[in-house]
Motif scaffolding. Structure first.
Motif, short mmCIF file in Angstrom:
data_model
loop_
_atom_site.label_atom_id
_atom_site.label_comp_id
_atom_site.label_asym_id
_atom_site.label_seq_id
_atom_site.Cartn_x
_atom_site.Cartn_y
_atom_site.Cartn_z
N ILE A 104 38.63 81.89 48.72
CA ILE A 104 38.28 81.76 47.30
C ILE A 104 38.02 80.29 46.98
N GLN A 105 36.82 80.00 46.53
CA GLN A 105 36.48 78.65 46.08
C GLN A 105 36.39 78.64 44.56
N PHE A 106 36.94 77.60 43.93
CA PHE A 106 36.84 77.39 42.49
C PHE A 106 35.85 76.26 42.26
N PRO A 107 34.57 76.58 41.98
CA PRO A 107 33.54 75.55 41.98
C PRO A 107 33.33 74.84 40.65
N GLY A 108 33.75 75.42 39.57
CA GLY A 108 33.42 74.92 38.24
C GLY A 108 33.48 76.08 37.28
N PRO A 109 33.18 75.85 36.01
CA PRO A 109 33.50 76.88 35.01
C PRO A 109 32.49 77.99 34.83
N THR A 110 31.26 77.85 35.31
CA THR A 110 30.22 78.79 34.92
C THR A 110 29.62 79.54 36.10
N GLY A 111 28.85 80.57 35.77
CA GLY A 111 28.20 81.34 36.82
C GLY A 111 27.22 80.52 37.63
N THR A 112 26.47 79.67 36.97
CA THR A 112 25.52 78.85 37.72
C THR A 112 26.24 77.86 38.63
N SER A 113 27.46 77.45 38.25
CA SER A 113 28.26 76.60 39.14
C SER A 113 28.56 77.34 40.44
N ALA A 114 28.90 78.61 40.33
CA ALA A 114 29.21 79.42 41.51
C ALA A 114 27.97 79.60 42.38
N ASN A 115 26.83 79.90 41.76
CA ASN A 115 25.61 80.10 42.53
C ASN A 115 25.17 78.82 43.24
N SER A 129 17.01 75.09 55.06
CA SER A 129 16.89 74.66 53.67
C SER A 129 16.38 75.72 52.72
N SER A 130 15.58 76.66 53.21
CA SER A 130 14.96 77.62 52.29
C SER A 130 15.91 78.77 51.95
N VAL A 131 15.64 79.39 50.82
CA VAL A 131 16.41 80.55 50.35
C VAL A 131 15.42 81.62 49.94
N MET A 132 15.71 82.86 50.29
CA MET A 132 14.88 83.99 49.89
C MET A 132 15.47 84.60 48.63
N ALA A 133 14.63 84.71 47.59
CA ALA A 133 15.05 85.25 46.30
C ALA A 133 14.02 86.25 45.82
N PHE A 134 14.36 86.99 44.75
CA PHE A 134 13.57 88.16 44.41
C PHE A 134 12.82 88.05 43.09
N THR A 135 11.78 88.84 42.99
CA THR A 135 11.04 88.97 41.74
C THR A 135 12.00 89.39 40.63
N ASN A 136 11.80 88.82 39.45
CA ASN A 136 12.57 89.14 38.24
C ASN A 136 14.05 88.76 38.31
N ALA A 137 14.42 87.93 39.30
CA ALA A 137 15.81 87.51 39.40
C ALA A 137 16.15 86.47 38.32
N PHE A 138 17.43 86.39 37.99
CA PHE A 138 17.94 85.30 37.15
C PHE A 138 19.30 84.90 37.68
N HIS A 139 19.47 83.59 37.98
CA HIS A 139 20.71 83.13 38.60
C HIS A 139 21.37 81.96 37.89
N GLY A 140 20.85 81.54 36.73
CA GLY A 140 21.51 80.47 36.01
C GLY A 140 20.56 79.39 35.57
N MET A 141 21.12 78.35 34.87
CA MET A 141 20.29 77.35 34.22
C MET A 141 20.35 75.97 34.85
N SER A 142 21.07 75.78 35.93
CA SER A 142 21.01 74.52 36.65
C SER A 142 19.86 74.58 37.65
N LEU A 143 19.47 73.43 38.19
CA LEU A 143 18.19 73.38 38.91
C LEU A 143 18.12 74.30 40.12
N GLY A 144 19.18 74.34 40.93
CA GLY A 144 19.15 75.21 42.09
C GLY A 144 19.07 76.67 41.70
N SER A 145 19.81 77.05 40.66
CA SER A 145 19.79 78.43 40.18
C SER A 145 18.45 78.77 39.54
N LEU A 146 17.87 77.82 38.80
CA LEU A 146 16.56 78.05 38.22
C LEU A 146 15.51 78.28 39.30
#
Length: 451
Positions: A104-115, A129-146
């Motif tokens: 269990i990691q405690f990364p910070g307070p928000t969902g985007t912190s976890a992602n 370095s690359s990540v595969m993500a999906f059409t219509n996904a939403f993962h948060g408001m920080s840059l990596g999640s965006l």
């Protein structure tokens, strides 16, 4: 009701205040009060952060006791009694009961912190370095999640380019005839595809903000098999769909998969206190001490409330009630789809995370407004905002659920007919032949109690 201060001083980025133009003061369970004493049933639930309702007494009481005791509130990642208690109850009540083993990691307070933490760890673990993500996904408001979110308007936020993301079709996109899992497996195994092997595949089992699109068990099982075959880390973003929202604690339980990394937040604390965790397969936990941090990763009040929430999942009466409520909700929505074909195209979602795909954004907007006028808070989702999100507290009572569905039925009826029947005339869907009298009686009792 004075709302001038918000318009005068709050940023124009504000959203929900515009959608629900009243000033709220109190809340309990599924109900919110405003300054004028009006009551509203809450199908917004903090955008999925209040699965257990407002001020759930089983969760609130330990928090009050903890606050009154002069206990530590912020501890970074130091050891505290509250943190120890949470870890123990989470492992015993949630993980072990499901045969799961995670660090269990405690990364910070928000969902985007976890992602963000999950994506960084997957890249460190694989060296890719690359990540595969999906059409219509939403993962948060920080840059990596965006970067791994699907909507163009979302990805453009922040004003900087986002690289190293491979966009692939979600289950059922663009239609059920296309097998996106087979496509992913093929391109990852074909050296001529031009698609490099990613560090991770990140997905939501239900794309809440993407329009309540739902992945099947077979598709999720195949995605996990593909990840194992190609040495790719499987990350499940369970920020909104987890912590009980679908009827199970984790949204992926129905598919019997075991993701390499799971991200939880939103309803994890049970009361809306900021808390997120990253569940990591033990051999992937290769962080160096202090390599990833966050000032507010030691929210001890949230540890206390999250522990109280987890204990509820050891109560068979509680879990049976959640299952029963999910079945009731799905039945009501099936009848709404059948009753209003001019407005609703289809039902989406699963369990207590449901949606009604409507034929236009205008339909959703009008249903939203009429529902609010009659005491129900709902919101929209999807790239075209044409899906009504139906997110009742998973602890909602039968009477509250029936009353809320009657309000929604009335709003859909008005949109379908272009007229405005009385609220009670829509109640037969939820209440049967005695609908009018029972709904009116419920509304009277409800408002008297709340005032």
């Amino acid at each position: 009701m004075n709302t001038d201060v918000f318009a005068a001083h709050e940023s124009s980025v504000r959203r929900y205040g515009r959608s629900f133009p009243t000033v709220f003061t109190k809340a309990l369970g599924a109900t919110i009060w405003d300054e004028a004493g009006n009551t509203y049933l809450d199908f917004l639930v903090g955008s999925g952060a209040l699965n257990y309702g407002h001020n759930n007494p089983n969760i609130l009481a330990p928090a009050i006791e903890y606050l009154a005791g002069g206990n530590i509130l912020l501890s970074l990642d130091m050891y505290t009694a509250a943190k120890r208690d949470f870890i123990e109850v989470f492992v015993d009540s949630i993980l072990k009961r499901r045969g799961l083993s995670y660090k269990i990691q405690f990364p910070g307070p928000t969902g985007t912190s976890a992602n963000e933490a999950a994506l960084a760890l997957a890249r460190k673990y694989t060296g890719r370095s690359s990540v595969m993500a999906f059409t219509n996904a939403f993962h948060g408001m920080s840059l990596g999640s965006l970067a791994v979110s699907g909507s163009a308007s979302t990805r453009e936020l922040g004003g900087v380019a986002r690289h190293d993301v491979i966009r692939v079709p979600y289950d059922g996109y663009p239609n059920r005839a296309f097998d996106s899992a087979s496509y992913i497996n093929y391109v990852l195994g074909d050296p001529g595809s031009g698609i490099e092997k990613p560090a991770a595949i990140i997905l939501e089992t239900i794309q809440a903000e993407g329009g309540m699109n739902t992945a099947s068990a077979a598709w999720l099982t195949e995605i996990q098999r593909i990840c194992r075959k190609h040495g790719v880390v499987l990350i499940v973003d369970d920020i909104q769909a987890g912590a009980g929202r679908t009827g199970d604690f984790f949204s992926f339980e129905f598919a019997k998969i075991e993701p390499d990394i799971v991200c939880l937040s939103k309803s994890l604390s049970g009361l809306g206190n900021p808390l997120s965790i990253v569940l990591i397969r033990p051999d992937i936990d290769i962080w160096n001490p202090g390599e990833h941090s966050g000032t507010f990763r030691g929210n001890n009040l949230a540890f206390v409330t999250a522990g109280a929430m987890c204990k509820m999942w050891s109560d068979r009466q509680f879990t049976a009630g959640v299952e029963r409520t999910a079945i009731k909700l799905q039945g009501y929505l099936d009848r709404l789809v059948e009753k209003f074909p001019k407005v609703i195209e289809q039902k989406r979602g699963r369990g207590l995370m449901a949606g009604l795909k409507c034929r236009s954004q205008a339909d959703v907007g009008r249903v939203h407004d009429v529902a609010f006028e009659n005491g129900l808070l709902i919101e929209s989702s999807g790239p075209n905002r044409d899906v009504i999100k139906v997110l009742p507290p998973i602890t909602i009572t039968d009477d509250e659920l029936e009353h809320a569905i009657a309000i929604l039925d009335n709003a859909l009826q008005e949109q379908a007919n272009g007229d405005c029947p009385s609220i009670s005339s829509a109640s037969d869907l939820a209440f049967g032949d005695q609908g009018t009298n029972r709904l009116n009686q419920h509304r009277g009792d409800h408002r008297n109690y709340e005032r």
